[in-house]
Scaffold this motif. Structure first.
Motif, short mmCIF file in Angstrom:
data_model
loop_
_atom_site.label_atom_id
_atom_site.label_comp_id
_atom_site.label_asym_id
_atom_site.label_seq_id
_atom_site.Cartn_x
_atom_site.Cartn_y
_atom_site.Cartn_z
N MET A 79 29.27 31.98 -82.18
CA MET A 79 30.32 30.96 -82.13
C MET A 79 30.78 30.74 -80.69
SD MET A 79 30.98 29.83 -85.18
CE MET A 79 29.21 29.92 -85.47
N PRO A 80 31.11 29.50 -80.31
CA PRO A 80 31.64 29.26 -78.97
C PRO A 80 33.02 29.88 -78.82
CG PRO A 80 31.76 27.27 -80.30
CD PRO A 80 30.99 28.26 -81.10
N VAL A 81 33.38 30.17 -77.58
CA VAL A 81 34.64 30.85 -77.27
C VAL A 81 35.44 30.01 -76.27
CG1 VAL A 81 35.71 32.93 -76.31
CG2 VAL A 81 33.60 33.11 -77.66
N ALA A 82 36.74 29.90 -76.50
CA ALA A 82 37.63 29.17 -75.58
C ALA A 82 38.82 30.04 -75.21
CB ALA A 82 38.12 27.88 -76.21
N ILE A 83 39.25 29.92 -73.96
CA ILE A 83 40.54 30.44 -73.51
C ILE A 83 41.47 29.25 -73.39
CG2 ILE A 83 41.85 31.47 -71.61
CD1 ILE A 83 39.38 33.09 -70.89
N ILE A 84 42.65 29.33 -74.01
CA ILE A 84 43.65 28.26 -73.91
C ILE A 84 44.95 28.89 -73.45
CG2 ILE A 84 44.88 26.42 -75.09
CD1 ILE A 84 42.65 26.34 -77.15
N THR A 85 45.48 28.44 -72.32
CA THR A 85 46.77 28.93 -71.86
C THR A 85 47.88 28.04 -72.40
OG1 THR A 85 46.73 27.66 -69.79
CG2 THR A 85 45.71 29.85 -69.76
N GLY A 86 49.07 28.60 -72.50
CA GLY A 86 50.18 27.84 -73.07
C GLY A 86 49.90 27.42 -74.48
N GLY A 145 48.80 22.94 -76.66
CA GLY A 145 47.93 24.11 -76.68
C GLY A 145 47.66 24.59 -78.09
N ARG A 146 48.71 24.67 -78.90
CA ARG A 146 48.54 25.12 -80.28
C ARG A 146 47.74 24.09 -81.09
NH1 ARG A 146 52.94 27.89 -84.30
NH2 ARG A 146 51.79 27.64 -86.24
N ALA A 147 48.03 22.81 -80.89
CA ALA A 147 47.32 21.77 -81.65
C ALA A 147 45.83 21.78 -81.33
CB ALA A 147 47.93 20.41 -81.33
N PHE A 148 45.49 21.94 -80.06
CA PHE A 148 44.07 21.95 -79.67
C PHE A 148 43.40 23.22 -80.17
CE2 PHE A 148 40.83 21.81 -75.99
CZ PHE A 148 39.99 21.00 -76.72
N ALA A 149 44.12 24.34 -80.10
CA ALA A 149 43.56 25.59 -80.62
C ALA A 149 43.26 25.47 -82.11
CB ALA A 149 44.53 26.73 -80.35
N ALA A 150 44.14 24.84 -82.86
CA ALA A 150 43.92 24.67 -84.29
C ALA A 150 42.69 23.81 -84.55
CB ALA A 150 45.15 24.04 -84.94
N ALA A 151 42.51 22.77 -83.77
CA ALA A 151 41.34 21.90 -83.94
C ALA A 151 40.05 22.66 -83.66
CB ALA A 151 41.46 20.68 -83.04
N LEU A 152 40.05 23.48 -82.60
CA LEU A 152 38.86 24.25 -82.28
C LEU A 152 38.60 25.32 -83.34
CD1 LEU A 152 39.18 24.75 -78.41
CD2 LEU A 152 37.79 23.09 -79.65
N ALA A 153 39.66 25.97 -83.83
CA ALA A 153 39.49 26.96 -84.88
C ALA A 153 38.88 26.32 -86.12
CB ALA A 153 40.82 27.61 -85.21
N GLY A 154 39.30 25.10 -86.42
CA GLY A 154 38.75 24.38 -87.56
C GLY A 154 37.28 24.06 -87.40
N ARG A 155 36.81 24.07 -86.15
CA ARG A 155 35.39 23.84 -85.88
C ARG A 155 34.61 25.14 -85.74
NH1 ARG A 155 34.04 18.94 -81.86
NH2 ARG A 155 34.88 17.20 -83.11
N GLY A 156 35.28 26.27 -85.94
CA GLY A 156 34.60 27.55 -85.88
C GLY A 156 34.61 28.24 -84.54
N TRP A 157 35.43 27.76 -83.61
CA TRP A 157 35.51 28.41 -82.30
C TRP A 157 36.30 29.71 -82.40
CZ3 TRP A 157 34.68 26.29 -77.05
CH2 TRP A 157 33.94 25.09 -77.05
N ASP A 158 35.87 30.72 -81.64
CA ASP A 158 36.68 31.91 -81.42
C ASP A 158 37.59 31.65 -80.23
OD1 ASP A 158 35.48 33.34 -83.50
OD2 ASP A 158 33.85 34.00 -82.20
N THR A 192 38.08 32.36 -88.01
CA THR A 192 37.57 32.65 -86.68
C THR A 192 38.32 33.83 -86.08
OG1 THR A 192 39.12 31.10 -85.65
CG2 THR A 192 36.99 30.23 -86.30
N ARG A 193 37.78 34.37 -85.00
CA ARG A 193 38.42 35.48 -84.31
C ARG A 193 39.42 34.91 -83.30
NH1 ARG A 193 33.33 38.59 -82.01
NH2 ARG A 193 32.75 36.42 -81.60
N VAL A 194 40.63 35.41 -83.32
CA VAL A 194 41.68 34.93 -82.43
C VAL A 194 42.32 36.13 -81.74
CG1 VAL A 194 43.81 33.61 -82.21
CG2 VAL A 194 42.13 32.98 -83.97
#
Length: 232
Positions: free
Chosen positions: A1-8, A14-27, A50-52
Motif C-alpha cells: 500500500m502507498p504511504v503518506a505523511i500529512i502534517t496538521g 489535513g483530516r479531510a485529505f487523510a480520510a480520502a486517502l484512507a478510503g483509497r487504501g493508503w497507509d 488501513t494502518r494509521v
C-alpha cells in the motif's frame, strides 16, 4: 500500500485529505500538535482498514520530523508528503505596522523552515518510491496583496518558491504547491474571527482537486484547487 505523511492532520483539510486517502487504501502517518484530537482522527481513519500512525508534536522540532519519517519507513516507505501544517503569525491577523516580529518568525518557522526540514528528512524515501510526490499547501495570499495577510502571505510565497526550486532539483519527483481556495476551517476563523465564513465550502469539497493531482500526475508546479475542480 502507498504511504503518506500529512502534517496538521487532526482537523480541517489535513483530516479531510487523510480520510480520502484512507478510503483509497493508503497507509498514513499523521501529525498535529493536539494529541487527543489527532488520536481521535486516527481511530476514525483506521475504520477504513488501513494502518494509521498518529504522532503528536510540533513540526518545528527536528526530532519530531525524524520520528514522522521513521514511522513512514516502518510502514514500508513514503510515496507522498503533504506539508499542510500552518501558522498565521497573529490571531486574529493584523496589519504589518503592528505585526509582532515573533509572530512572523513563527509563521516562517512553521510554514517554510519546518516544511523544508521535513522534506529534507523525507527525500531519501521519496526518491526511492515508484512515484514520489510532495504537496505544499499554498494560499492566494502568497500571490495577492490582502490587508492584514502580509506575514502569512509572505510565508506562503516563500513556500511556493521553495517548492518551485525543489521541483527543478528533484525532477524524479512531483512537487505541487496548491492553493486550496476558500475553506471553512479553524485556521480561517482564527485569522478573521468576525467574518461570517458560513458560506465558505468545507475542506472536503476541495479534496477531489488534490486526488486529481495524484491520479493524473501533471507536471510539478503551482496549482489552484478551484481550477482543478472546474476541469473535473
Amino acid at each position: 500500500m502507498p504511504v503518506a505523511i500529512i502534517t496538521g492532520a487532526s482537523k480541517g483539510f489535513g483530516r479531510a485529505f487523510a480520510a480520502a486517502l484512507a478510503g483509497r487504501g493508503w497507509d498514513l502517518v499523521l501529525d498535529a500538535r493536539s494529541g487527543a484530537v489527532l488520536r481521535e482522527t486516527a481511530e476514525e481513519l483506521e475504520k477504513y482498514g488501513t494502518r494509521v500512525t498518529a504522532l503528536p508534536g510540533d513540526v518545528t522540532d527536528a526530532a519530531h520530523r525524524a520520528d514522522l519519517v521513521a514511522a513512514a519507513r516502518g510502514l514500508g516507505g513514503l510515496d507522498l508528503l503533504v506539508n499542510n501544517a500552518s501558522a498565521l503569525g497573529a490571531e486574529p491577523l493584523v496589519r504589518l505596522d503592528v505585526l509582532p516580529l515573533e509572530g512572523l518568525r513563527r509563521a516562517l518557522e512553521v510554514n517554510v523552515v519546518a516544511a523544508l526540514g521535513l522534506t529534507q528528512e523525507a527525500l531519501p524515501l521519496l526518491r526511492a518510491a515508484p512515484a514520489g510526490a510532495v504537496v505544499a499547501l499554498s494560499s492566494d495570499a502568497s500571490a495577492e496583496a490582502y490587508e492584514t495577510w502580509g506575514g502569512y502571505g509572505a510565508s506562503k510565497a516563500a513556500l511556493d518558491q521553495l517548492s518551485a526550486v525543489l521541483a527543478v532539483e528533484e525532477p524524479g519527483l512531483r512537487v505541487w504547491a496548491v492553493d486550496p481556495g476558500d475553506m471553512r476551517t479553524d485556521l480561517y476563523q482564527a485569522a478573521v474571527p468576525l467574518d461570517d465564513d458560513g458560506h465558505r465550502p468545507p475542506p472536503e469539497s476541495v479534496v477531489p482537486a488534490f486526488l486529481r493531482l495524484l491520479d493524473e500526475r501533471p507536471d510539478s508546479g503551482r496549482y489552484a484547487a478551484p481550477s482543478l475542480l472546474e476541469a473535473l
